[in-house]
Design a protein around this motif. Structure first.
Motif, PDB file in Angstrom:
ATOM      1  N   THR A  13       3.358  -4.526  28.429  1.00  0.00           N
ATOM      2  CA  THR A  13       4.378  -4.902  27.436  1.00  0.00           C
ATOM      3  C   THR A  13       3.872  -6.009  26.528  1.00  0.00           C
ATOM      4  O   THR A  13       4.057  -5.970  25.299  1.00  0.00           O
ATOM      5  CB  THR A  13       5.666  -5.347  28.139  1.00  0.00           C
ATOM      6  OG1 THR A  13       6.149  -4.284  28.969  1.00  0.00           O
ATOM      7  CG2 THR A  13       6.733  -5.722  27.124  1.00  0.00           C
ATOM      8  N   ASN A  14       3.233  -7.018  27.117  1.00  0.00           N
ATOM      9  CA  ASN A  14       2.702  -8.127  26.325  1.00  0.00           C
ATOM     10  C   ASN A  14       1.616  -7.652  25.362  1.00  0.00           C
ATOM     11  O   ASN A  14       1.545  -8.094  24.211  1.00  0.00           O
ATOM     12  CB  ASN A  14       2.157  -9.218  27.244  1.00  0.00           C
ATOM     13  CG  ASN A  14       3.250  -9.917  28.020  1.00  0.00           C
ATOM     14  OD1 ASN A  14       4.430  -9.864  27.648  1.00  0.00           O
ATOM     15  ND2 ASN A  14       2.878 -10.569  29.120  1.00  0.00           N
ATOM     16  N   GLU A  15       0.764  -6.733  25.852  1.00  0.00           N
ATOM     17  CA  GLU A  15      -0.284  -6.197  24.974  1.00  0.00           C
ATOM     18  C   GLU A  15       0.317  -5.396  23.824  1.00  0.00           C
ATOM     19  O   GLU A  15      -0.160  -5.462  22.685  1.00  0.00           O
ATOM     20  CB  GLU A  15      -1.245  -5.325  25.791  1.00  0.00           C
ATOM     21  CG  GLU A  15      -2.109  -6.121  26.759  1.00  0.00           C
ATOM     22  CD  GLU A  15      -3.012  -5.211  27.585  1.00  0.00           C
ATOM     23  OE1 GLU A  15      -2.816  -3.970  27.512  1.00  0.00           O
ATOM     24  OE2 GLU A  15      -3.892  -5.727  28.297  1.00  0.00           O
ATOM     25  N   HIS A  16       1.378  -4.661  24.128  1.00  0.00           N
ATOM     26  CA  HIS A  16       2.049  -3.882  23.082  1.00  0.00           C
ATOM     27  C   HIS A  16       2.675  -4.817  22.042  1.00  0.00           C
ATOM     28  O   HIS A  16       2.582  -4.555  20.829  1.00  0.00           O
ATOM     29  CB  HIS A  16       3.118  -2.996  23.716  1.00  0.00           C
ATOM     30  CG  HIS A  16       3.938  -2.245  22.709  1.00  0.00           C
ATOM     31  ND1 HIS A  16       3.438  -1.216  21.952  1.00  0.00           N
ATOM     32  CD2 HIS A  16       5.248  -2.405  22.321  1.00  0.00           C
ATOM     33  CE1 HIS A  16       4.385  -0.757  21.147  1.00  0.00           C
ATOM     34  NE2 HIS A  16       5.490  -1.462  21.353  1.00  0.00           N
ATOM     35  N   LEU A  17       3.300  -5.887  22.506  1.00  0.00           N
ATOM     36  CA  LEU A  17       3.904  -6.851  21.582  1.00  0.00           C
ATOM     37  C   LEU A  17       2.838  -7.540  20.741  1.00  0.00           C
ATOM     38  O   LEU A  17       3.041  -7.774  19.539  1.00  0.00           O
ATOM     39  CB  LEU A  17       4.708  -7.890  22.369  1.00  0.00           C
ATOM     40  CG  LEU A  17       6.023  -7.403  22.993  1.00  0.00           C
ATOM     41  CD1 LEU A  17       6.602  -8.460  23.910  1.00  0.00           C
ATOM     42  CD2 LEU A  17       7.027  -7.030  21.905  1.00  0.00           C
ATOM     43  N   ALA A  18       1.696  -7.860  21.351  1.00  0.00           N
ATOM     44  CA  ALA A  18       0.608  -8.485  20.602  1.00  0.00           C
ATOM     45  C   ALA A  18       0.081  -7.545  19.531  1.00  0.00           C
ATOM     46  O   ALA A  18      -0.190  -7.953  18.385  1.00  0.00           O
ATOM     47  CB  ALA A  18      -0.514  -8.904  21.549  1.00  0.00           C
ATOM     48  N   SER A  19      -0.061  -6.259  19.895  1.00  0.00           N
ATOM     49  CA  SER A  19      -0.511  -5.265  18.917  1.00  0.00           C
ATOM     50  C   SER A  19       0.516  -5.102  17.795  1.00  0.00           C
ATOM     51  O   SER A  19       0.153  -4.982  16.613  1.00  0.00           O
ATOM     52  CB  SER A  19      -0.746  -3.929  19.613  1.00  0.00           C
ATOM     53  OG  SER A  19      -1.105  -2.929  18.685  1.00  0.00           O
ATOM     54  N   MET A  20       1.797  -5.130  18.159  1.00  0.00           N
ATOM     55  CA  MET A  20       2.855  -5.030  17.154  1.00  0.00           C
ATOM     56  C   MET A  20       2.816  -6.232  16.213  1.00  0.00           C
ATOM     57  O   MET A  20       3.000  -6.097  14.993  1.00  0.00           O
ATOM     58  CB  MET A  20       4.222  -4.939  17.846  1.00  0.00           C
ATOM     59  CG  MET A  20       5.400  -4.823  16.863  1.00  0.00           C
ATOM     60  SD  MET A  20       6.990  -4.931  17.711  1.00  0.00           S
ATOM     61  CE  MET A  20       6.861  -3.497  18.800  1.00  0.00           C
ATOM     62  N   SER A  21       2.571  -7.404  16.781  1.00  0.00           N
ATOM     63  CA  SER A  21       2.479  -8.614  15.969  1.00  0.00           C
ATOM     64  C   SER A  21       1.356  -8.494  14.941  1.00  0.00           C
ATOM     65  O   SER A  21       1.537  -8.820  13.757  1.00  0.00           O
ATOM     66  CB  SER A  21       2.241  -9.830  16.862  1.00  0.00           C
ATOM     67  OG  SER A  21       1.983 -10.990  16.088  1.00  0.00           O
ATOM     68  N   ASN A  22       0.199  -8.024  15.390  1.00  0.00           N
ATOM     69  CA  ASN A  22      -0.928  -7.863  14.464  1.00  0.00           C
ATOM     70  C   ASN A  22      -0.594  -6.885  13.343  1.00  0.00           C
ATOM     71  O   ASN A  22      -0.914  -7.119  12.172  1.00  0.00           O
ATOM     72  CB  ASN A  22      -2.163  -7.382  15.230  1.00  0.00           C
ATOM     73  CG  ASN A  22      -2.654  -8.404  16.240  1.00  0.00           C
ATOM     74  OD1 ASN A  22      -2.353  -9.588  16.126  1.00  0.00           O
ATOM     75  ND2 ASN A  22      -3.402  -7.949  17.227  1.00  0.00           N
ATOM     76  N   THR A  23       0.066  -5.771  13.724  1.00  0.00           N
ATOM     77  CA  THR A  23       0.445  -4.765  12.724  1.00  0.00           C
ATOM     78  C   THR A  23       1.410  -5.360  11.697  1.00  0.00           C
ATOM     79  O   THR A  23       1.282  -5.110  10.488  1.00  0.00           O
ATOM     80  CB  THR A  23       1.087  -3.551  13.406  1.00  0.00           C
ATOM     81  OG1 THR A  23       0.174  -2.995  14.350  1.00  0.00           O
ATOM     82  CG2 THR A  23       1.473  -2.498  12.386  1.00  0.00           C
ATOM     83  N   LEU A  24       2.357  -6.142  12.175  1.00  0.00           N
ATOM     84  CA  LEU A  24       3.338  -6.757  11.274  1.00  0.00           C
ATOM     85  C   LEU A  24       2.675  -7.773  10.346  1.00  0.00           C
ATOM     86  O   LEU A  24       3.026  -7.865   9.163  1.00  0.00           O
ATOM     87  CB  LEU A  24       4.453  -7.413  12.085  1.00  0.00           C
ATOM     88  CG  LEU A  24       5.424  -6.461  12.784  1.00  0.00           C
ATOM     89  CD1 LEU A  24       6.327  -7.217  13.744  1.00  0.00           C
ATOM     90  CD2 LEU A  24       6.271  -5.708  11.753  1.00  0.00           C
ATOM     91  N   ILE A  25       1.725  -8.528  10.858  1.00  0.00           N
ATOM     92  CA  ILE A  25       1.033  -9.521  10.014  1.00  0.00           C
ATOM     93  C   ILE A  25       0.242  -8.811   8.919  1.00  0.00           C
ATOM     94  O   ILE A  25       0.275  -9.214   7.740  1.00  0.00           O
ATOM     95  CB  ILE A  25       0.111 -10.410  10.864  1.00  0.00           C
ATOM     96  CG1 ILE A  25       0.926 -11.266  11.836  1.00  0.00           C
ATOM     97  CG2 ILE A  25      -0.735 -11.310   9.958  1.00  0.00           C
ATOM     98  CD1 ILE A  25       1.909 -12.206  11.169  1.00  0.00           C
TER      99      ILE A  25
END
Length: 369
Positions: A13-25
């Motif tokens: 879950t944390n890795e998915h959120l980190a990947s989502m954060s990068n995509t959003l940035i």
């Protein structure tokens, strides 16, 4: 569910959120790029507007009027003799270091199409800000803490707050849309630096940073830096506009590009006041930031002040801004001299963030970049 399975799920879950954060940035950067081009269009169409040409003609007429001030007095006939009438003096300075020059119309220059592009640019800036803020929140969720434990996280949060300050000023009906082009340019540069050079994978903090002072000290430092940045942009533009007005006052005709750009900005005195009020308003909070950091240092390391490079440069920055504010209250140091001090102070803040973190080792080096 076993403990191992729960742990694996949490990690995934944390890795998915980190990947989502990068995509959003990255998505925010794309929208900021569109806003950048919209601001460019606003300036381009504004340079061709009738208001810009009229302002140019009026400025030239004002320069001619200033030159006529030195002509001899006028002699007129009166009944029983003659009378000498002095030519009216044209007031070009309302006080020391300021002029009676009206503010420019803005980047759009009064052009309807330019104003439309400016409004589109602001709308895109709002959208980019929302997307970037979501990326910051996703990063915080992925590490389950405040998203400013390293330079990458600090950069994405700092730029989001800087844009937020700009949008807040617009929401308060302040005439600051001219900041948009300069803001999006630097935000794109800082975000590009963050995602390439400064990027750090999501990780937990060292024990020294596990404190509620992280939320107090670092959040105020980020906000102060964002406001100082807005003040620095206004100060730079003041220096250019003041030089432009000096040339006009001396009867020198600036280049067409400088005239087209600078005549649409607020008057130098307005930019000077804006920069001063911005810096003066946030200075007490910067003072609190240093005090909060000292208290946190006392809790974490047993000493309130260690002359660590980060602490030292924070204090140097405080002294530089204090000198600037004092200079503004001293008649002989108003105007350009005080503006130079403001730029030195902001340069100290920049070095405190980038220079100290990258090139100098100290107690604040635990988070890497």
């Amino acid at each position: 569910m076993t403990l191992a399975a729960a742990t694996q799920l949490a990690v995934a879950t944390n890795e998915h959120l980190a990947s989502m954060s990068n995509t959003l940035i990255y998505s925010a950067m794309a929208v900021y790029t569109l806003a950048f081009f919209a601001y460019i269009a606003e300036w381009i169409f504004g340079s061709r507007s009738k208001v810009a040409r009229t302002a140019n003609a009026l400025t030239a007429g004002a320069a001619d009027t200033v030159q006529r001030v030195s002509r001899p007095a006028v002699t007129v006939q009166k009944a029983g003799g003659t009378a000498v009438l002095e030519r009216p003096k044209v007031v070009v300075r309302s006080a020391t270091g300021s002029r009676d020059v009206p503010d420019g119309p803005g980047a759009h220059g009064g052009d309807v199409q330019g104003d439309l592009y400016g409004r589109i640019a602001v709308s895109l800036t709002v959208l980019a800000f929302v997307v970037q803020l979501a990326g910051v929140v996703a990063r915080a969720a992925s590490v389950q803490r405040a998203p400013w434990g390293n330079m990458y996280e600090f950069s994405i949060t700092f730029t989001a707050v800087a844009v937020g300050v700009y949008l807040a000023l617009l929401g308060l009906k302040k005439n600051v849309r001219w900041l948009g082009l300069f803001l999006t340019t630097t935000v794109l540069l800082l975000l590009g630096l963050a995602v390439t050079v400064l990027y750090t994978a999501s990780d937990q903090l060292v024990p020294a940073l596990h404190s509620y002072w992280l939320y107090i000290h670092v959040s105020t430092a980020i906000f102060c830096g964002a406001v100082f940045y807005v003040g620095a942009v206004a100060t730079i533009l003041y220096l250019f506009k003041d030089s432009y007005e000096n040339k006009l006052e001396a009867g020198i005709k600036p280049g067409s590009f400088a005239s087209s750009v600078l005549e649409r900005l607020p008057a130098s005195v307005s930019l000077d006041k804006f920069a001063y009020r911005i810096n003066a308003a946030v200075f007490p909070l910067w003072t609190f930031t240093i005090i909060a950091g000292a208290i946190w240092a006392g809790d974490a390391w047993g000493r309130y002040w260690n002359w660590d490079p980060k602490e030292t440069w924070s204090f140097i920055t405080w002294v530089a801004y204090a000198c600037y504010l004092h200079a503004r209250a001293t008649a002989g140091w108003k105007g350009r001299k005080a503006a130079y001090l403001a730029m030195i102070a902001f340069a100290c803040w920049l070095f405190n963030f980038y220079g100290v973190n990258i090139f100098v080792s100290g107690k604040h080096s635990y988070a890497g970049v």
